[in-house]
Write an enzyme that holds these catalytic residues in place. Structure first.
Site, PDB file in Angstrom:
ATOM      1  N   ARG A   1      14.711  28.139  17.652  1.00 19.64           N
ATOM      2  CA  ARG A   1      13.776  27.870  16.556  1.00 19.64           C
ATOM      3  C   ARG A   1      14.465  27.931  15.199  1.00 19.64           C
ATOM      4  O   ARG A   1      14.037  27.262  14.250  1.00 19.64           O
ATOM      5  CB  ARG A   1      12.572  28.809  16.631  1.00 19.64           C
ATOM      6  CG  ARG A   1      11.596  28.429  17.739  1.00 19.64           C
ATOM      7  CD  ARG A   1      10.379  29.347  17.755  1.00 19.64           C
ATOM      8  NE  ARG A   1      10.736  30.707  18.043  1.00 19.64           N
ATOM      9  CZ  ARG A   1      10.892  31.223  19.271  1.00 19.64           C
ATOM     10  NH1 ARG A   1      10.697  30.461  20.319  1.00 19.64           N
ATOM     11  NH2 ARG A   1      11.232  32.485  19.449  1.00 19.64           N
TER      12      ARG A   1
ATOM     13  N   GLU B   1      14.481  42.029  22.035  1.00 18.29           N
ATOM     14  CA  GLU B   1      13.208  42.749  22.218  1.00 18.29           C
ATOM     15  C   GLU B   1      12.817  42.663  23.703  1.00 18.29           C
ATOM     16  O   GLU B   1      12.257  43.586  24.263  1.00 18.29           O
ATOM     17  CB  GLU B   1      12.137  42.106  21.340  1.00 18.29           C
ATOM     18  CG  GLU B   1      10.816  42.859  21.296  1.00 18.29           C
ATOM     19  CD  GLU B   1       9.758  42.122  20.486  1.00 18.29           C
ATOM     20  OE1 GLU B   1      10.037  41.027  19.969  1.00 18.29           O
ATOM     21  OE2 GLU B   1       8.641  42.657  20.396  1.00 18.29           O
TER      22      GLU B   1
HETATM   23  P1  AMP Z   1      15.303  40.271  17.816  1.00 20.46           P
HETATM   24  O1  AMP Z   1      16.713  40.166  18.313  1.00 20.46           O
HETATM   25  O2  AMP Z   1      14.530  41.304  18.581  1.00 20.46           O
HETATM   26  O3  AMP Z   1      15.202  40.464  16.333  1.00 20.46           O
HETATM   27  O4  AMP Z   1      14.588  38.929  18.197  1.00 20.46           O
HETATM   28  C1  AMP Z   1      14.724  37.865  17.402  1.00 20.46           C
HETATM   29  C2  AMP Z   1      14.670  36.575  18.155  1.00 20.46           C
HETATM   30  O5  AMP Z   1      13.708  36.567  19.217  1.00 20.46           O
HETATM   31  C3  AMP Z   1      14.270  35.525  17.214  1.00 20.46           C
HETATM   32  O6  AMP Z   1      15.175  34.456  17.412  1.00 20.46           O
HETATM   33  C4  AMP Z   1      12.854  35.153  17.560  1.00 20.46           C
HETATM   34  O7  AMP Z   1      12.782  33.775  17.726  1.00 20.46           O
HETATM   35  C5  AMP Z   1      12.565  35.817  18.895  1.00 20.46           C
HETATM   36  N1  AMP Z   1      11.455  36.781  18.854  1.00 20.46           N
HETATM   37  C6  AMP Z   1      11.528  38.096  19.128  1.00 20.46           C
HETATM   38  N2  AMP Z   1      10.337  38.680  19.061  1.00 20.46           N
HETATM   39  C7  AMP Z   1       9.471  37.720  18.703  1.00 20.46           C
HETATM   40  C8  AMP Z   1       8.075  37.705  18.454  1.00 20.46           C
HETATM   41  N3  AMP Z   1       7.313  38.802  18.568  1.00 20.46           N
HETATM   42  N4  AMP Z   1       7.509  36.534  18.101  1.00 20.46           N
HETATM   43  C9  AMP Z   1       8.257  35.418  17.992  1.00 20.46           C
HETATM   44  N5  AMP Z   1       9.570  35.366  18.219  1.00 20.46           N
HETATM   45  C10 AMP Z   1      10.190  36.504  18.579  1.00 20.46           C
END
Ligand code: AMP
Length: 192
Positions: free
Chosen positions: A80, A117
């Site tokens: 995205r 996550e």
């Molecule tokens: P993080 O590494 O946990 O900060 O996750 C970031 C990546 O995962 C980003 O590229 C987001 O596109 C996706 N992502 C993680 N959690 C979400 C969420 N709750 N809603 C949408 N996209 C998420």
């Protein structure tokens, strides 16, 4: 909550471009419970991307930030992040570095493994997509736990670039992702 206005305008608070982007993100971002796995509240930005005015507002605000940072490139995180970083690059008059999931890029690459996550992953860039002396604004859609952005930052700086900041449409503040990024400026259009 408001955005971190100091990323966008050091002295005078939110610019009209930032205010317009915040309005469309509040109105069009869709919450999807339990996607892609139980317990995750997924922030779906597809309605923002699908509306020409909304997409223009988001791209305009991020391009203003990129120009203010005097970047030589922007970098988008698959997938995205690409959708936003590419039009921002065009609007700011710079090129784009694609930060891809493992195994997609030919030639000499460097990679970093990280925790998500939900799950784990590896990010990769081509060695020659970044030059020493490049100033790069890193762009993704959502900052959640910060592992993805941290890995992307480490890839770019390991290749000799100065990362000027992380710009995201949405920062999920409850997940504390910006702590992972230390002193790197974190520039969300909207904090939720
Ligand atoms: P993080 O590494 O946990 O900060 O996750 C970031 C990546 O995962 C980003 O590229 C987001 O596109 C996706 N992502 C993680 N959690 C979400 C969420 N709750 N809603 C949408 N996209 C998420």
């Amino acid at each position: 909550m408001t955005a971190a206005a100091d990323c966008f305008s050091e002295f005078s608070g939110p610019t009209p471009a930032l205010t317009a982007a915040q309005e469309v993100l509040r109105r069009l971002t869709r919450d999807v419970a339990n996607f892609p796995v139980p317990g995750v509240l997924f922030k779906d930005i597809v309605p923002v991307l699908g509306d020409a005015d909304a997409l223009g507002a988001v791209v305009g605000a991020l391009a203003e930030l990129a120009r203010g940072n005097e970047v030589t490139k922007v970098a988008g995180i698959e997938a995205r992040g690409f959708l936003v970083a590419a039009p921002v690059a065009v609007a700011a008059g710079v090129g784009i570095v694609p930060i891809r999931k493992a195994g997609k890029l030919p030639g000499q690459t460097r990679k970093v493994e990280y925790a998500l996550e939900y799950g784990t992953a590896t990010l990769e860039i081509q060695d020659d997509s970044v030059r020493g002396g490049d100033r790069i604004l890193l762009i993704d859609d959502v900052l959640a736990t910060g592992g993805t952005a941290r890995a992307a930052h480490d890839l770019l700086s390991g290749a000799g670039a100065a990362v000027t900041g992380l710009a995201v449409l949405l920062e999920l503040s409850a997940l504390g992702g910006r702590i992972q990024l230390g002193p790197l400026p974190v520039c969300p259009l909207l904090v939720v």
